[in-house]
Enzyme design. Structure first.
Site, PDB file in Angstrom:
ATOM      1  NE  ARG A   1      10.221  -2.269 -12.538  1.00 21.36           N
ATOM      2  CZ  ARG A   1       9.550  -1.167 -12.855  1.00 21.36           C
ATOM      3  NH1 ARG A   1       8.274  -1.226 -13.184  1.00 21.36           N
ATOM      4  NH2 ARG A   1      10.149   0.005 -12.860  1.00 21.36           N
TER       5      ARG A   1
ATOM      6  NE  ARG B   1       5.621   7.086  -4.599  1.00 22.15           N
ATOM      7  CZ  ARG B   1       6.909   7.023  -4.222  1.00 22.15           C
ATOM      8  NH1 ARG B   1       7.378   7.886  -3.358  1.00 22.15           N
ATOM      9  NH2 ARG B   1       7.729   6.123  -4.719  1.00 22.15           N
TER      10      ARG B   1
ATOM     11  CG  LEU C   1      -2.157   0.888   1.118  1.00 20.46           C
ATOM     12  CD1 LEU C   1      -3.164   0.318   0.113  1.00 20.46           C
ATOM     13  CD2 LEU C   1      -2.828   1.029   2.482  1.00 20.46           C
TER      14      LEU C   1
ATOM     15  CG  HIS D   1       6.017  -2.300 -18.295  1.00 18.58           C
ATOM     16  ND1 HIS D   1       7.161  -2.741 -17.715  1.00 18.58           N
ATOM     17  CD2 HIS D   1       5.610  -1.245 -17.531  1.00 18.58           C
ATOM     18  CE1 HIS D   1       7.462  -2.005 -16.661  1.00 18.58           C
ATOM     19  NE2 HIS D   1       6.518  -1.071 -16.529  1.00 18.58           N
TER      20      HIS D   1
ATOM     21  CD  GLU E   1       8.227  -5.815 -18.529  1.00 19.81           C
ATOM     22  OE1 GLU E   1       7.242  -6.344 -17.985  1.00 19.81           O
ATOM     23  OE2 GLU E   1       8.464  -4.596 -18.495  1.00 19.81           O
TER      24      GLU E   1
ATOM     25  CG  ASP F   1       1.230  -2.823 -17.450  1.00 18.34           C
ATOM     26  OD1 ASP F   1       1.043  -2.869 -18.686  1.00 18.34           O
ATOM     27  OD2 ASP F   1       1.800  -1.865 -16.885  1.00 18.34           O
TER      28      ASP F   1
ATOM     29  CB  SER G   1       2.083  -2.143   3.865  1.00 16.75           C
ATOM     30  OG  SER G   1       1.937  -1.510   2.619  1.00 16.75           O
ATOM     31  NE  ARG G   2       8.631  -1.894   3.457  1.00 21.06           N
ATOM     32  CZ  ARG G   2       9.540  -1.057   3.007  1.00 21.06           C
ATOM     33  NH1 ARG G   2      10.799  -1.420   3.002  1.00 21.06           N
ATOM     34  NH2 ARG G   2       9.203   0.134   2.573  1.00 21.06           N
TER      35      ARG G   2
HETATM   36  P1  NAP Z   1       6.101   3.176  -3.225  1.00 20.76           P
HETATM   37  O1  NAP Z   1       5.202   4.295  -2.846  1.00 20.76           O
HETATM   38  O2  NAP Z   1       7.516   3.219  -2.798  1.00 20.76           O
HETATM   39  O3  NAP Z   1       5.412   1.821  -2.714  1.00 20.76           O
HETATM   40  C1  NAP Z   1       6.078   0.628  -2.823  1.00 20.76           C
HETATM   41  C2  NAP Z   1       5.444  -0.475  -2.000  1.00 20.76           C
HETATM   42  O4  NAP Z   1       6.409  -1.532  -1.961  1.00 20.76           O
HETATM   43  C3  NAP Z   1       5.129  -0.077  -0.575  1.00 20.76           C
HETATM   44  O5  NAP Z   1       3.918  -0.643  -0.191  1.00 20.76           O
HETATM   45  C4  NAP Z   1       6.277  -0.661   0.191  1.00 20.76           C
HETATM   46  O6  NAP Z   1       5.919  -1.114   1.472  1.00 20.76           O
HETATM   47  C5  NAP Z   1       6.658  -1.878  -0.601  1.00 20.76           C
HETATM   48  N1  NAP Z   1       8.071  -2.187  -0.381  1.00 20.76           N
HETATM   49  C6  NAP Z   1       9.140  -1.365  -0.522  1.00 20.76           C
HETATM   50  N2  NAP Z   1      10.276  -2.001  -0.210  1.00 20.76           N
HETATM   51  C7  NAP Z   1       9.908  -3.255   0.161  1.00 20.76           C
HETATM   52  C8  NAP Z   1      10.619  -4.389   0.594  1.00 20.76           C
HETATM   53  N3  NAP Z   1      11.953  -4.372   0.752  1.00 20.76           N
HETATM   54  N4  NAP Z   1       9.927  -5.525   0.888  1.00 20.76           N
HETATM   55  C9  NAP Z   1       8.599  -5.542   0.759  1.00 20.76           C
HETATM   56  N5  NAP Z   1       7.862  -4.491   0.350  1.00 20.76           N
HETATM   57  C10 NAP Z   1       8.510  -3.367   0.051  1.00 20.76           C
HETATM   58  O7  NAP Z   1       6.158   2.977  -4.795  1.00 20.76           O
HETATM   59  P2  NAP Z   1       5.048   3.373  -5.881  1.00 20.76           P
HETATM   60  O8  NAP Z   1       5.297   4.741  -6.359  1.00 20.76           O
HETATM   61  O9  NAP Z   1       3.700   3.011  -5.346  1.00 20.76           O
HETATM   62  O10 NAP Z   1       5.467   2.381  -7.065  1.00 20.76           O
HETATM   63  C11 NAP Z   1       5.398   0.988  -6.852  1.00 20.76           C
HETATM   64  C12 NAP Z   1       5.998   0.251  -8.016  1.00 20.76           C
HETATM   65  O11 NAP Z   1       5.101   0.236  -9.122  1.00 20.76           O
HETATM   66  C13 NAP Z   1       7.266   0.863  -8.611  1.00 20.76           C
HETATM   67  O12 NAP Z   1       8.408   0.571  -7.839  1.00 20.76           O
HETATM   68  C14 NAP Z   1       7.317   0.221  -9.989  1.00 20.76           C
HETATM   69  O13 NAP Z   1       8.035  -1.004  -9.916  1.00 20.76           O
HETATM   70  C15 NAP Z   1       5.847  -0.074 -10.277  1.00 20.76           C
HETATM   71  N6  NAP Z   1       5.367   0.759 -11.387  1.00 20.76           N
HETATM   72  C16 NAP Z   1       4.886   0.146 -12.510  1.00 20.76           C
HETATM   73  C17 NAP Z   1       4.431   0.914 -13.566  1.00 20.76           C
HETATM   74  C18 NAP Z   1       3.864   0.272 -14.800  1.00 20.76           C
HETATM   75  O14 NAP Z   1       3.963   0.864 -15.867  1.00 20.76           O
HETATM   76  N7  NAP Z   1       3.245  -0.893 -14.707  1.00 20.76           N
HETATM   77  C19 NAP Z   1       4.483   2.306 -13.503  1.00 20.76           C
HETATM   78  C20 NAP Z   1       4.966   2.892 -12.339  1.00 20.76           C
HETATM   79  C21 NAP Z   1       5.405   2.103 -11.283  1.00 20.76           C
HETATM   80  P3  NAP Z   1       5.504  -0.126   2.670  1.00 20.76           P
HETATM   81  O15 NAP Z   1       4.082   0.240   2.371  1.00 20.76           O
HETATM   82  O16 NAP Z   1       5.656  -0.954   3.851  1.00 20.76           O
HETATM   83  O17 NAP Z   1       6.448   1.065   2.579  1.00 20.76           O
END
Ligand code: NAP
Length: 312
Positions: free
Chosen positions: A231, A153, A151, A278, A260, A255, A173-174
């Site tokens: 990912r 951004r 959970l 993607h 990929e 996606d 979430s963590r």
């Molecule tokens: P974010 O706000 O940093 O959220 C990342 C989530 O991952 C958080 O819930 C976080 O947990 C968890 N996390 C981080 N480090 C971890 C770890 N070591 N072990 C377990 N969980 C962990 O990132 P965001 O902006 O939402 O983006 C998330 C991801 O979406 C990106 O990193 C990217 O890979 C992917 N993405 C994909 C697309 C696409 O085109 N499909 C586009 C943009 C992004 P906590 O809640 O506990 O902090």
């Protein structure tokens, strides 16, 4: 003296804006850095990076004077951030500006699966609607139980949208968040057991490798649908393919994939998968905002100011 190096598949608008603001040298990919001579490589102090191939110690060795790697995208798992940190190189990403698009796509994948929209469309196009009659009944999406893995951004934007669909929101979430009315699960297996739809919005990289494990997929059960916009690495893809092939889960909306764009061909034969190339952040508006944030980080660095969205 040239200061910026722009690596990756930038479109024409992005190239023009980069040229206007930074006049960089453009390279198609990080493998091309080695083709530049050592004197040229030593002039670069900033890198605009776009792509999913690795940018690690070997690339940093070739660019001895860089102080920043500005990533195009919020996920920076292709960059070796700890290596950059050890060398005093700042790494930036493009958070928030893409949340809406990625969350929209996640919800679309979920509805496409629940309402069988690809099959229903094919039914109409093939003439079966006219010749054989109504499409079969599918399943209600509003009011179902949704589980968000991560959970952050984007995960929160997905959850907010699904809450508007009157869904019962669960998440892992963590740590537990301030989310009145939503149910926290400290264990992803417990989360998968509790929901109809499991949506993965974790960061990529080694720490979340196969976080959605064989056990999590099994716990989702035969009515369960998995959506992944994070990912390919975050899901045990072999276990997912096995589960989809034998009907151990109902379907998936994906996606992102492990290899990929050359994705596992087993996916192509599966009728219960919706595949997207993607394209989570792939709108004109959002890509322009991402490109601008990348440039703004580079301009801040070159002006000796604080980086705007630093990750290390
Ligand atoms: P974010 O706000 O940093 O959220 C990342 C989530 O991952 C958080 O819930 C976080 O947990 C968890 N996390 C981080 N480090 C971890 C770890 N070591 N072990 C377990 N969980 C962990 O990132 P965001 O902006 O939402 O983006 C998330 C991801 O979406 C990106 O990193 C990217 O890979 C992917 N993405 C994909 C697309 C696409 O085109 N499909 C586009 C943009 C992004 P906590 O809640 O506990 O902090």
């Amino acid at each position: 003296m040239t200061k910026a190096l722009a690596i990756g598949p930038y479109n024409e608008d992005e190239k023009q804006a980069l040229t206007r603001d930074l006049a960089p040298i453009f390279l198609d990919g990080s493998k091309d850095i080695a083709n530049l001579d050592a004197d040229t490589r030593a002039t670069f102090t900033a890198v605009a990076y776009k792509g999913h191939h690795g940018f690690g110690a070997a690339e940093m060795d070739l660019l001895p004077n860089i102080g920043v790697i500005a990533n195009y995208g919020v996920g920076y798992d292709s960059i070796d951030v700890s290596e950059a940190t050890q060398r005093g190189i700042g790494v930036t990403n493009t958070p928030d500006v893409l949340n809406d698009d990625v969350a929209d796509l996640a919800v679309a994948l979920l509805i496409m699966q629940g309402r069988e929209m690809e099959h229903a469309s094919a039914w109409a196009r093939s003439g079966k609607w006219a010749n054989e009659g109504e499409y079969r009944l599918n399943r209600k999406v509003s009011g179902a139980r949704a589980g968000i893995v991560g959970l952050g951004r984007i995960g929160r934007e997905i959850a907010d949208r699904l809450a508007a669909f009157k869904m019962d929101i669960h998440y892992w979430s963590r740590s537990e968040k301030e989310t009145p009315g939503w149910t926290y699960h400290a264990d992803p297996v417990s989360l998968a057991e509790a929901v109809d739809y499991l949506i993965v919005s974790l960061v990529g990289g080694p720490e979340t490798e196969k976080f959605v494990s064989k056990d999590v997929i099994a716990a989702l059960g035969e009515r369960g649908i998995l959506v992944n916009i994070s990912r390919g690495s975050t899901v045990d893809e072999a276990a997912l393919l096995d589960a989809l092939e034998i009907g151990a889960i109902a379907g998936a909306g994906l996606d992102v994939f492990r290899n990929e764009p050359k994705i596992d061909p087993r996916f192509y034969d599966l009728p219960n998968v919706v595949i997207q190339p993607h394209q989570g952040s792939g709108t004109v508006e959002t890509r322009a905002a991402m490109a601008k944030l990348q440039r703004d980080n580079l301009l801040a660095f070159l002006a000796g100011e604080e980086l705007l969205t630093r990750v290390n």
